[in-house]
Every structure is written in structure tokens, then in C-alpha cells.
Motif scaffolding. Structure first.
Motif, PDB file in Angstrom:
ATOM      1  N   GLU A  16      -7.545   6.237  -0.125  1.00  0.00           N
ATOM      2  CA  GLU A  16      -6.420   5.298  -0.037  1.00  0.00           C
ATOM      3  C   GLU A  16      -6.865   3.892  -0.450  1.00  0.00           C
ATOM      4  O   GLU A  16      -6.142   3.195  -1.170  1.00  0.00           O
ATOM      5  CB  GLU A  16      -5.849   5.266   1.382  1.00  0.00           C
ATOM      6  CG  GLU A  16      -5.272   6.587   1.877  1.00  0.00           C
ATOM      7  CD  GLU A  16      -4.046   7.056   1.111  1.00  0.00           C
ATOM      8  OE1 GLU A  16      -3.485   6.280   0.315  1.00  0.00           O
ATOM      9  OE2 GLU A  16      -3.662   8.231   1.296  1.00  0.00           O
ATOM     10  N   ALA A  17      -8.030   3.481   0.014  1.00  0.00           N
ATOM     11  CA  ALA A  17      -8.526   2.138  -0.310  1.00  0.00           C
ATOM     12  C   ALA A  17      -8.840   2.038  -1.802  1.00  0.00           C
ATOM     13  O   ALA A  17      -8.517   1.037  -2.461  1.00  0.00           O
ATOM     14  CB  ALA A  17      -9.763   1.814   0.526  1.00  0.00           C
ATOM     15  N   GLU A  34     -10.525  10.551   2.980  1.00  0.00           N
ATOM     16  CA  GLU A  34      -9.150  10.164   2.671  1.00  0.00           C
ATOM     17  C   GLU A  34      -8.942   8.657   2.847  1.00  0.00           C
ATOM     18  O   GLU A  34      -8.198   8.040   2.078  1.00  0.00           O
ATOM     19  CB  GLU A  34      -8.153  10.963   3.518  1.00  0.00           C
ATOM     20  CG  GLU A  34      -6.696  10.683   3.232  1.00  0.00           C
ATOM     21  CD  GLU A  34      -6.233  10.968   1.800  1.00  0.00           C
ATOM     22  OE1 GLU A  34      -6.947  11.650   1.049  1.00  0.00           O
ATOM     23  OE2 GLU A  34      -5.154  10.472   1.433  1.00  0.00           O
ATOM     24  N   ALA A  35      -9.595   8.064   3.832  1.00  0.00           N
ATOM     25  CA  ALA A  35      -9.507   6.606   3.987  1.00  0.00           C
ATOM     26  C   ALA A  35     -10.112   5.929   2.754  1.00  0.00           C
ATOM     27  O   ALA A  35      -9.558   4.956   2.222  1.00  0.00           O
ATOM     28  CB  ALA A  35     -10.213   6.157   5.267  1.00  0.00           C
ATOM     29  N   ARG A  80       1.318   7.820  -6.064  1.00  0.00           N
ATOM     30  CA  ARG A  80      -0.003   8.358  -6.362  1.00  0.00           C
ATOM     31  C   ARG A  80       0.039   9.690  -7.123  1.00  0.00           C
ATOM     32  O   ARG A  80       0.949  10.491  -7.002  1.00  0.00           O
ATOM     33  CB  ARG A  80      -0.889   8.428  -5.114  1.00  0.00           C
ATOM     34  CG  ARG A  80      -0.816   9.687  -4.278  1.00  0.00           C
ATOM     35  CD  ARG A  80      -2.077   9.879  -3.447  1.00  0.00           C
ATOM     36  NE  ARG A  80      -3.177  10.285  -4.321  1.00  0.00           N
ATOM     37  CZ  ARG A  80      -3.267  11.506  -4.861  1.00  0.00           C
ATOM     38  NH1 ARG A  80      -2.382  12.422  -4.621  1.00  0.00           N
ATOM     39  NH2 ARG A  80      -4.257  11.799  -5.661  1.00  0.00           N
ATOM     40  N   GLU A 103      -5.672   1.818  -3.926  1.00  0.00           N
ATOM     41  CA  GLU A 103      -5.117   0.464  -3.758  1.00  0.00           C
ATOM     42  C   GLU A 103      -5.810  -0.524  -4.703  1.00  0.00           C
ATOM     43  O   GLU A 103      -5.205  -1.470  -5.203  1.00  0.00           O
ATOM     44  CB  GLU A 103      -5.326   0.047  -2.289  1.00  0.00           C
ATOM     45  CG  GLU A 103      -5.057  -1.395  -1.985  1.00  0.00           C
ATOM     46  CD  GLU A 103      -3.658  -1.637  -1.476  1.00  0.00           C
ATOM     47  OE1 GLU A 103      -2.833  -0.701  -1.494  1.00  0.00           O
ATOM     48  OE2 GLU A 103      -3.391  -2.780  -1.054  1.00  0.00           O
ATOM     49  N   ARG A 104      -7.085  -0.310  -4.963  1.00  0.00           N
ATOM     50  CA  ARG A 104      -7.841  -1.197  -5.850  1.00  0.00           C
ATOM     51  C   ARG A 104      -7.764  -0.764  -7.319  1.00  0.00           C
ATOM     52  O   ARG A 104      -8.536  -1.241  -8.151  1.00  0.00           O
ATOM     53  CB  ARG A 104      -9.314  -1.240  -5.416  1.00  0.00           C
ATOM     54  CG  ARG A 104      -9.566  -2.113  -4.201  1.00  0.00           C
ATOM     55  CD  ARG A 104      -9.344  -3.595  -4.548  1.00  0.00           C
ATOM     56  NE  ARG A 104      -9.307  -4.411  -3.352  1.00  0.00           N
ATOM     57  CZ  ARG A 104     -10.369  -4.951  -2.774  1.00  0.00           C
ATOM     58  NH1 ARG A 104     -11.549  -4.792  -3.299  1.00  0.00           N
ATOM     59  NH2 ARG A 104     -10.223  -5.675  -1.690  1.00  0.00           N
ATOM     60  N   MET A 117       0.829  -1.207   0.000  1.00  0.00           N
ATOM     61  CA  MET A 117       0.000   0.000   0.000  1.00  0.00           C
ATOM     62  C   MET A 117       0.860   1.252   0.000  1.00  0.00           C
ATOM     63  O   MET A 117       0.588   2.209  -0.716  1.00  0.00           O
ATOM     64  CB  MET A 117      -0.916  -0.032   1.225  1.00  0.00           C
ATOM     65  CG  MET A 117      -1.892   1.111   1.287  1.00  0.00           C
ATOM     66  SD  MET A 117      -1.260   2.596   2.145  1.00  0.00           S
ATOM     67  CE  MET A 117      -1.902   2.325   3.784  1.00  0.00           C
ATOM     68  N   ILE A 118       1.937   1.202   0.806  1.00  0.00           N
ATOM     69  CA  ILE A 118       2.827   2.357   0.865  1.00  0.00           C
ATOM     70  C   ILE A 118       3.456   2.609  -0.511  1.00  0.00           C
ATOM     71  O   ILE A 118       3.601   3.765  -0.930  1.00  0.00           O
ATOM     72  CB  ILE A 118       3.873   2.147   1.986  1.00  0.00           C
ATOM     73  CG1 ILE A 118       3.155   2.273   3.336  1.00  0.00           C
ATOM     74  CG2 ILE A 118       5.013   3.155   1.875  1.00  0.00           C
ATOM     75  CD1 ILE A 118       4.018   2.098   4.557  1.00  0.00           C
ATOM     76  N   GLN A 150       3.553  12.733 -12.007  1.00  0.00           N
ATOM     77  CA  GLN A 150       3.329  12.973 -10.591  1.00  0.00           C
ATOM     78  C   GLN A 150       3.747  14.421 -10.295  1.00  0.00           C
ATOM     79  O   GLN A 150       4.772  14.879 -10.796  1.00  0.00           O
ATOM     80  CB  GLN A 150       4.197  12.003  -9.783  1.00  0.00           C
ATOM     81  CG  GLN A 150       3.679  11.780  -8.398  1.00  0.00           C
ATOM     82  CD  GLN A 150       4.534  10.823  -7.591  1.00  0.00           C
ATOM     83  OE1 GLN A 150       5.738  10.712  -7.804  1.00  0.00           O
ATOM     84  NE2 GLN A 150       3.920  10.140  -6.648  1.00  0.00           N
ATOM     85  N   MET A 162       0.990   4.440  -2.474  1.00  0.00           N
ATOM     86  CA  MET A 162       0.897   5.843  -2.045  1.00  0.00           C
ATOM     87  C   MET A 162       2.038   6.675  -2.608  1.00  0.00           C
ATOM     88  O   MET A 162       1.860   7.833  -2.974  1.00  0.00           O
ATOM     89  CB  MET A 162       0.916   5.928  -0.515  1.00  0.00           C
ATOM     90  CG  MET A 162      -0.364   5.427   0.137  1.00  0.00           C
ATOM     91  SD  MET A 162      -0.225   5.380   1.958  1.00  0.00           S
ATOM     92  CE  MET A 162      -0.501   7.107   2.357  1.00  0.00           C
ATOM     93  N   LYS A 163       3.246   6.060  -2.636  1.00  0.00           N
ATOM     94  CA  LYS A 163       4.405   6.810  -3.129  1.00  0.00           C
ATOM     95  C   LYS A 163       4.232   7.214  -4.593  1.00  0.00           C
ATOM     96  O   LYS A 163       4.755   8.228  -5.026  1.00  0.00           O
ATOM     97  CB  LYS A 163       5.687   5.964  -2.996  1.00  0.00           C
ATOM     98  CG  LYS A 163       6.214   5.907  -1.574  1.00  0.00           C
ATOM     99  CD  LYS A 163       7.516   5.106  -1.496  1.00  0.00           C
ATOM    100  CE  LYS A 163       7.990   5.018  -0.048  1.00  0.00           C
ATOM    101  NZ  LYS A 163       9.075   4.027   0.132  1.00  0.00           N
TER     102      LYS A 163
END
Lengths: 249, 249
Positions: free
Chosen positions: A118-119, A114-115, A8, A122-123, A1-2, A168, A5-6
Motif C-alpha cells: 500500500e505504501a 501488504e502494508a 490499483r 502510494e509512492r 490513499m483510498i 484493472q 487503492m481504488k
């Protein structure tokens, strides 16, 4: 996941692939695990999928094209109405019609949004946050039939990213936002150092040139977020908070 | 990551295992990839690690024990000061001393905080959000030497979770927070249906009994978030926003 995020980036162009209700609901349910004030969950989310609904919302977002082109538009709201209705029905009197509870509800709504973000990323979904929500909250309230004690805070457009992905965008170095022990105010030297990389990026230099400005900061203060707009939207927001019942008097 | 989110719970008790600067900085840097207003990054974070600093902060958080027992305390702030200083130094005049830009900065700070939270939990850290930050923002401003145009929004205590982990707290069913197309206001029947599971939980019934209340809602309205406190803290917050330069007049 991290790792996700990096990498994104904000996604403003989407493929025609639909986002299923099943996936959307799973992600919203996961997001509801985020922290919130006293487990009161002072937020709601409005899902807009139909073209007519998106077209109604578009002007409130200055017709940014993502609103009508994204498969799903989510409007995240600070919502104290549900809690107050529950209290009324349970012989309890909630004194929640004030600024402090608005802020608590806005915090709840943001953590939830924001949660979700992030989810969703990830998908494999791509997202764009629209800050215009707080500018034209009054219009959005009418369009979405939001009752008193409910105020829209942010909007997310959601869909599968269209190739090629955008670059990015840059960020300030961590040192620029991090303070150890107490706030160390910025000096002319530290400002120069922290903004150097941003100012030297070709994309930002180009931005300054095409807007006929002298500095990158002027693009923000004169064109993107001018004082008179900020003040006008502040008035409107204050008015909306009053109308929605969050400010006394 | 989604599996981690589904299992998340608030952690208030930490082991003595330290959180390295390296890990903390990596997680904050990852979190800075979160969306923000116009890529202005209108936020700052203050890291408190030393015992003296934590003890100074504790009263502002009503002496909740996590503040002094957690290895790290993070205070996330809405911060327009850095941007304004940059603008001043670049022949640009930022009209950012108003409510709209405070809300934009608060949104930026919250998205940053929650992105940090998700990344930190993925790495095995446990967190607790403290909503008390907005109650006593004025005191925290003094303790952390926050200048004008900076306001603390939320605080996170951070450390490795101590066994046994607490129970996961309940959430309302997704239907309770989800509205399709427009807001569907709550009826006595839908309120009963959405709050049934929460009200029937043994832990919540216990909560009602030990507080000598008739309903769970009364525990919130009479004890945890009473009207007079909410109104007092609203006054204080308004005063703080004025003092920090976010409201004209």
C-alpha cells in the motif's frame, strides 16, 4: 490513499528507472508499523537486486518474466528464527517450532507485505505478488540460505510502471464476500448472480475460447490450478514445513 | 497515507460513535482491490454488530474486552467454498481441498484484511487485530456457521478511537528484519544490538518486573506464548484444518 487503492492494478512491466535504497528502506520501515503477533515481528524480508540473484530465483517462480525484469524482488518470510535466537540468549526457552507459530509468523509476514504494498503504490511504484513462493518454498530456501524456522510466504516484484498501464481486473460484487452475523452459504441462484458479471466479461469469454474450454471455471480447475498440481505442491509444502522445523514428528 | 501509517497504533478502546454500513462497505470494497490468488478471491468476511453475536464470540477470543466494546467485529476467513460451489455448477472439478489452497486462501484473506485496515485507519477508524482467531478457530466456525473449506484467520475490532490515544509501540530497527541478497543469520552480537532498544524501554523493563521474570524474552516464552499452549493450539488447528476439509486422510 483510498483513491489510489481504488485504481490499483497489478504491474508486471517496469521502466528502467531504479528504485533507490533510500525509498525502499523508508517504505519497509513504514510497513513495519503494521500489526503483528505480540509485537514479536515474526518476519524477515530478503531484497534481491542483482541480476544473478534474480536469475537464480526465476526457475522457482516458473520463470515468470517479472522476476528478472523488475528492479527489485522482495521475498517476505515467516521468521521465528530471530525470536528463538534472542530467547536462547536471554535464558528463555521458546516453544515456537509448531504449526500455530508458523501461522502466526505467516500472518505477520503477510500484514507486513501488504502494508509495504500500500505504501509503495502510494509512492507511484507498481507491484506484482507472486503466489508461486509457497509452491517452491524449498528451492527458495536453498537459494536465499534461509535457516530453520524461516519459510518464504510471498514474493513481490517492484518497480516503476511502464505505460500503458494494464486494465484493472474485475472483482466479485461486495455482497459475494460479505456475510452479516453469520455465514450464509451459497445457493445455485446466488452463485449465478455473483459470478454473472465476471463470466460475461469479454476478456474472460476470450480466455475460455482460446483455452478450448466450456466454462471459465474450467480454465481455473483444469489449466491454472489443477488438482494434481495442488496436491503435489501440498506434499512439498508439508515437507518444507517439516524440514524448516515447524512440525513435530 | 504514509504519514498516517507512520503514526499508527493499535486501538483497543472506542467511542460510542457508530460505524455506518455505508462507510464499512466502502472500505471493504476498496480492500477487495488488493491482490489475490489468480483473482479467485478466496476469502470471506463476517460482520458482527449485534451485542448477542459479540458476546457469543468473546470466549473464543479469551474474553478480550474489545470484542464486546467495539461497534464492529470483522472475522476474515480463508474461503474456498464459494469457488468450489461455482466450479461444481459450471461442470468443473476443483481439487482445492488441500494444504496449498488453504495457504493461498489464507494469504488472500490476510491481504484483504490488511488493505481494509489501511483504508479504515486513513478514514480515522481505530483497529485491533486479534491473533486468537487461529487458536480457537473451531469454536468460531460453530458460532459463525462456517461451512467446510472455510477457516477464520484473523479478527479485527473496529471503531472510532477513544482519547487519549495509547502510546505507539516500539519496533525493531529495520536492519533486524532486512536481509540483502540472502539471509544473514543472527549472531550473539547482532541479537544484542537489534534487541537493545526494546529491552531498555522503561515500559518493557516494567513488564519484566511485574511478571517477576529475569528477561523480557521470558515474559514471552513463559507467560504470553508458552510452549504447551502453542503445542495444544497447533493440535487444535491441525484438527480444524482436517475437519474443514483442507487435509486429506
Amino acid at each position: 490513499m483510498i483513491e489510489c487503492m481504488k485504481k490499483r492494478r497489478t504491474i508486471r512491466q517496469y521502466t528502467s528507472q531504479p528504485v533507490s535504497d533510500e525509498l525502499l528502506n523508508e517504505l519497509l520501515e513504514v510497513a513495519s508499523r503494521a500489526s503483528n503477533t505480540g509485537n514479536m515481528q515474526l518476519y524477515s524480508v530478503i531484497v534481491t537486486r542483482d541480476q544473478e540473484g534474480k536469475e537464480q530465483l526465476a526457475p522457482a517462480h516458473f520463470n515468470q518474466p517479472m522476476i528478472t525484469s523488475a528492479p527489485v524482488v522482495l521475498t517476505f518470510c515467516a521468521d521465528v528464527n530471530r525470536f528463538v535466537k534472542w530467547a536462547e540468549q536471554r535464558k528463555a526457552e521458546a516453544g515456537f517450532d509448531n504449526l500455530q507459530m508458523f501461522i502466526a509468523a505467516a500472518i505477520d509476514a503477510m500484514l507486513f507485505a501488504e502494508a509495504f504494498a500500500e505504501a509503495a503504490e502510494e509512492r507511484g511504484l507498481g507491484l506484482c505478488y507472486l503466489g508461486t513462493t509457497a509452491y517452491n518454498a524449498g528451492e527458495i530456501i536453498k537459494i536465499l540460505s534461509l535457516p530453520k524456522l524461516v519459510v518464504p510466504i510471498v514474493t513481490l516484484t517492484v518497480g516503476y510502471p511502464q505505460d500503458p498501464l494494464p486494465e484493472q481486473s474485475e472483482r466479485l460484487p461486495l455482497d459475494a464476500i460479505l456475510h452479516i452475523g453469520h455465514y450464509t452459504d451459497y445457493t445455485p441462484e446466488s452463485i449465478d448472480r455473483f459470478y454473472k458479471e465476471k463470466e460475461e466479461l469479454e476478456v474472460n469469454k476470450h480466455f475460455v475460447r482460446i483455452n478450448h474450454k466450456e466454462t471459465l471455471a474450467q480454465v481455473f480447475t483444469d489449466l491454472r490450478y489443477p488438482k494434481e498440481n495442488n496436491e503435489k505442491f501440498s506434499e512439498t509444502l508439508l515437507q518444507t514445513l517439516k524440514e524448516q522445523g515447524f512440525l513435530k514428528g
